[in-house]
Design a protein around this motif. Structure first.
Motif, PDB file in Angstrom:
ATOM      1  N   ARG A  64       0.837  -1.205   0.000  1.00 51.56           N
ATOM      2  CA  ARG A  64       0.000   0.000   0.000  1.00 51.56           C
ATOM      3  C   ARG A  64       0.870   1.252   0.000  1.00 51.56           C
ATOM      4  NH1 ARG A  64      -5.240   0.534   0.630  1.00 51.56           N
ATOM      5  NH2 ARG A  64      -5.459  -1.600   1.431  1.00 51.56           N
ATOM      6  N   VAL A  65       0.519   2.178  -0.849  1.00 51.81           N
ATOM      7  CA  VAL A  65       1.237   3.452  -0.919  1.00 51.81           C
ATOM      8  C   VAL A  65       0.883   4.292   0.298  1.00 51.81           C
ATOM      9  CG1 VAL A  65       1.597   5.567  -2.263  1.00 51.81           C
ATOM     10  CG2 VAL A  65       1.241   3.366  -3.429  1.00 51.81           C
ATOM     11  N   GLY A  66       1.886   4.824   0.968  1.00 49.90           N
ATOM     12  CA  GLY A  66       1.660   5.634   2.162  1.00 49.90           C
ATOM     13  C   GLY A  66       1.058   6.985   1.848  1.00 49.90           C
ATOM     14  N   PHE A  67       0.597   7.651   2.894  1.00 51.15           N
ATOM     15  CA  PHE A  67      -0.028   8.959   2.681  1.00 51.15           C
ATOM     16  C   PHE A  67       0.985  10.016   2.239  1.00 51.15           C
ATOM     17  CE2 PHE A  67       0.966   8.361   7.137  1.00 51.15           C
ATOM     18  CZ  PHE A  67       1.709   9.486   7.444  1.00 51.15           C
ATOM     19  N   ASN A  68       2.280   9.674   2.287  1.00 49.94           N
ATOM     20  CA  ASN A  68       3.305  10.581   1.755  1.00 49.94           C
ATOM     21  C   ASN A  68       3.735  10.149   0.345  1.00 49.94           C
ATOM     22  OD1 ASN A  68       4.656   8.240   2.413  1.00 49.94           O
ATOM     23  ND2 ASN A  68       6.302   9.242   3.526  1.00 49.94           N
ATOM     24  N   TYR A  69       2.857   9.381  -0.334  1.00 43.82           N
ATOM     25  CA  TYR A  69       3.010   8.884  -1.702  1.00 43.82           C
ATOM     26  C   TYR A  69       4.330   8.143  -1.937  1.00 43.82           C
ATOM     27  CZ  TYR A  69       5.297  13.462  -2.366  1.00 43.82           C
ATOM     28  OH  TYR A  69       6.106  14.576  -2.238  1.00 43.82           O
ATOM     29  N   HIS A  70       4.795   7.424  -0.934  1.00 41.60           N
ATOM     30  CA  HIS A  70       5.959   6.544  -1.064  1.00 41.60           C
ATOM     31  C   HIS A  70       5.543   5.130  -0.652  1.00 41.60           C
ATOM     32  CE1 HIS A  70       8.093  10.371  -1.104  1.00 41.60           C
ATOM     33  NE2 HIS A  70       9.168   9.736  -1.517  1.00 41.60           N
ATOM     34  N   VAL A  71       6.222   4.160  -1.228  1.00 41.23           N
ATOM     35  CA  VAL A  71       5.969   2.756  -0.898  1.00 41.23           C
ATOM     36  C   VAL A  71       7.290   2.126  -0.483  1.00 41.23           C
ATOM     37  CG1 VAL A  71       6.256   1.990  -3.290  1.00 41.23           C
ATOM     38  CG2 VAL A  71       4.922   0.599  -1.706  1.00 41.23           C
ATOM     39  N   GLN A  72       7.235   1.230   0.491  1.00 44.13           N
ATOM     40  CA  GLN A  72       8.458   0.637   1.031  1.00 44.13           C
ATOM     41  C   GLN A  72       8.800  -0.672   0.332  1.00 44.13           C
ATOM     42  OE1 GLN A  72       8.572  -1.439   4.877  1.00 44.13           O
ATOM     43  NE2 GLN A  72      10.175  -0.017   5.525  1.00 44.13           N
ATOM     44  N   LEU A  73      10.046  -0.772  -0.101  1.00 40.87           N
ATOM     45  CA  LEU A  73      10.592  -2.059  -0.534  1.00 40.87           C
ATOM     46  C   LEU A  73      11.130  -2.741   0.721  1.00 40.87           C
ATOM     47  CD1 LEU A  73      11.333  -4.051  -2.765  1.00 40.87           C
ATOM     48  CD2 LEU A  73      13.522  -2.856  -3.002  1.00 40.87           C
ATOM     49  N   LYS A  74      10.416  -3.759   1.181  1.00 38.54           N
ATOM     50  CA  LYS A  74      10.735  -4.373   2.475  1.00 38.54           C
ATOM     51  C   LYS A  74      12.109  -5.034   2.488  1.00 38.54           C
ATOM     52  CE  LYS A  74       5.858  -5.127   3.579  1.00 38.54           C
ATOM     53  NZ  LYS A  74       4.796  -6.136   3.849  1.00 38.54           N
ATOM     54  N   GLU A  75      12.553  -5.491   1.346  1.00 39.96           N
ATOM     55  CA  GLU A  75      13.855  -6.152   1.257  1.00 39.96           C
ATOM     56  C   GLU A  75      14.982  -5.256   1.778  1.00 39.96           C
ATOM     57  OE1 GLU A  75      16.459  -9.355  -0.175  1.00 39.96           O
ATOM     58  OE2 GLU A  75      14.264  -9.247   0.036  1.00 39.96           O
ATOM     59  N   ASP A  76      14.892  -3.953   1.451  1.00 41.41           N
ATOM     60  CA  ASP A  76      15.931  -2.991   1.853  1.00 41.41           C
ATOM     61  C   ASP A  76      15.439  -1.986   2.880  1.00 41.41           C
ATOM     62  OD1 ASP A  76      17.542  -4.179  -0.109  1.00 41.41           O
ATOM     63  OD2 ASP A  76      16.789  -2.813  -1.656  1.00 41.41           O
ATOM     64  N   GLN A  77      14.129  -1.988   3.163  1.00 41.77           N
ATOM     65  CA  GLN A  77      13.521  -0.980   4.020  1.00 41.77           C
ATOM     66  C   GLN A  77      13.831   0.427   3.483  1.00 41.77           C
ATOM     67  OE1 GLN A  77      14.158  -1.558   8.233  1.00 41.77           O
ATOM     68  NE2 GLN A  77      13.929  -3.755   8.091  1.00 41.77           N
ATOM     69  N   HIS A  78      13.656   0.538   2.169  1.00 46.92           N
ATOM     70  CA  HIS A  78      13.869   1.817   1.494  1.00 46.92           C
ATOM     71  C   HIS A  78      12.547   2.231   0.854  1.00 46.92           C
ATOM     72  CE1 HIS A  78      16.551   4.811  -0.437  1.00 46.92           C
ATOM     73  NE2 HIS A  78      15.631   4.794  -1.391  1.00 46.92           N
ATOM     74  N   TYR A  79      12.306   3.549   0.769  1.00 47.79           N
ATOM     75  CA  TYR A  79      11.041   4.075   0.267  1.00 47.79           C
ATOM     76  C   TYR A  79      11.216   4.700  -1.117  1.00 47.79           C
ATOM     77  CZ  TYR A  79       9.374   3.499   5.063  1.00 47.79           C
ATOM     78  OH  TYR A  79       9.034   2.979   6.280  1.00 47.79           O
ATOM     79  N   TYR A  80      10.260   4.415  -2.002  1.00 47.72           N
ATOM     80  CA  TYR A  80      10.287   4.962  -3.364  1.00 47.72           C
ATOM     81  C   TYR A  80       8.984   5.708  -3.639  1.00 47.72           C
ATOM     82  CZ  TYR A  80      14.224   1.788  -4.023  1.00 47.72           C
ATOM     83  OH  TYR A  80      15.431   1.143  -3.894  1.00 47.72           O
ATOM     84  N   SER A  81       9.103   6.800  -4.365  1.00 53.28           N
ATOM     85  CA  SER A  81       7.920   7.614  -4.643  1.00 53.28           C
ATOM     86  C   SER A  81       7.133   7.079  -5.829  1.00 53.28           C
ATOM     87  CB  SER A  81       8.337   9.064  -4.912  1.00 53.28           C
ATOM     88  OG  SER A  81       9.070   9.160  -6.129  1.00 53.28           O
ATOM     89  N   VAL A  82       5.841   7.367  -5.788  1.00 47.71           N
ATOM     90  CA  VAL A  82       4.952   7.149  -6.931  1.00 47.71           C
ATOM     91  C   VAL A  82       4.144   8.432  -7.089  1.00 47.71           C
ATOM     92  CG1 VAL A  82       4.790   4.662  -6.528  1.00 47.71           C
ATOM     93  CG2 VAL A  82       3.108   6.176  -5.469  1.00 47.71           C
ATOM     94  N   PRO A  83       3.441   8.633  -8.203  1.00 44.93           N
ATOM     95  CA  PRO A  83       2.606   9.827  -8.330  1.00 44.93           C
ATOM     96  C   PRO A  83       1.660   9.978  -7.141  1.00 44.93           C
ATOM     97  CG  PRO A  83       2.780   8.724 -10.441  1.00 44.93           C
ATOM     98  CD  PRO A  83       3.443   7.815  -9.437  1.00 44.93           C
TER      99      PRO A  83
END
Length: 200
Positions: free
Chosen positions: A19-38
């Motif tokens: 699920r995309v967070g309310f800050n329009y980023h989604v977490q890649l759990k493998e690295d615990q890193h966040y990436y933006s989407v529109p």
């Protein structure tokens, strides 16, 4: 036969129903890193397909964006085009509102939240951390949160995880001290206290 490719075929890995967070980023759990989407995809479920080099994000089987993979934990990769107009945030969250909320908790919390906001290239990247810090005021109390923020500032470790650990530690110490005080109020000798000899 054609010549072999320069690079070996990269193995693909899948992360579904993210699920995309309310800050329009989604977490890649493998690295615990966040990436933006529109930003209009906030709250939506997406599928992440990634390999050693790239992270592709799909919605309704359409690839929305592809990022270069970054293995930095708890960091953000953000494309400016994904931001809402005028850096607006879901439900009108903005830096001034977060600072105002922090100021109502206390001076130390205000200083910590301001620092977290200013430490990111874009303030939206810090909203989740700031909201996490501010939520501790309800869980641990204003005094405890202010002490935790002051300690994080003095130790130059002003981030959510450290503040959270310190707040819970301070709260637990308060509870232990209160329990000790209550035990001190109990009389040493009382007719209803049998003592250990009774069970021998």
């Amino acid at each position: 036969l054609k010549s072999l490719p320069i690079y070996p075929y990269p193995l693909k890995y899948f992360q579904n129903n993210s699920r995309v967070g309310f800050n329009y980023h989604v977490q890649l759990k493998e690295d615990q890193h966040y990436y933006s989407v529109p930003h209009f995809l906030k709250g939506k479920k997406v599928r992440i397909i990634f390999d050693d080099r790239n992270v592709a994000i799909y919605h309704d089987n359409i690839r929305i964006v592809q990022h270069f993979r970054d293995r930095s934990t708890f960091k953000y990769t953000t494309l400016k085009d994904h931001m809402p107009p005028h850096h607006r945030f879901a439900d009108d969250w903005n830096p001034d509102k977060l600072k105002w909320w922090a100021g109502n908790v206390g001076e130390d919390t205000h200083r910590a939240v301001s620092h977290i906001l200013e430490s990111k290239p874009y303030p939206e990247q810090a909203y989740k951390s700031c909201l996490g810090v501010l939520s501790l005021a309800e869980k641990c109390g204003h005094d405890v949160l202010n002490q935790a923020c002051r300690k994080s500032w003095n130790m130059k470790r002003v981030h959510y995880q450290f503040i959270k650990e310190q707040a819970h530690s301070i709260k637990e110490q308060y509870e232990r001290d209160l329990e000790d005080k209550q035990l001190c109020l109990l009389p040493e000798n009382h007719e209803n206290i049998r003592g250990k000899q009774y069970y021998i």
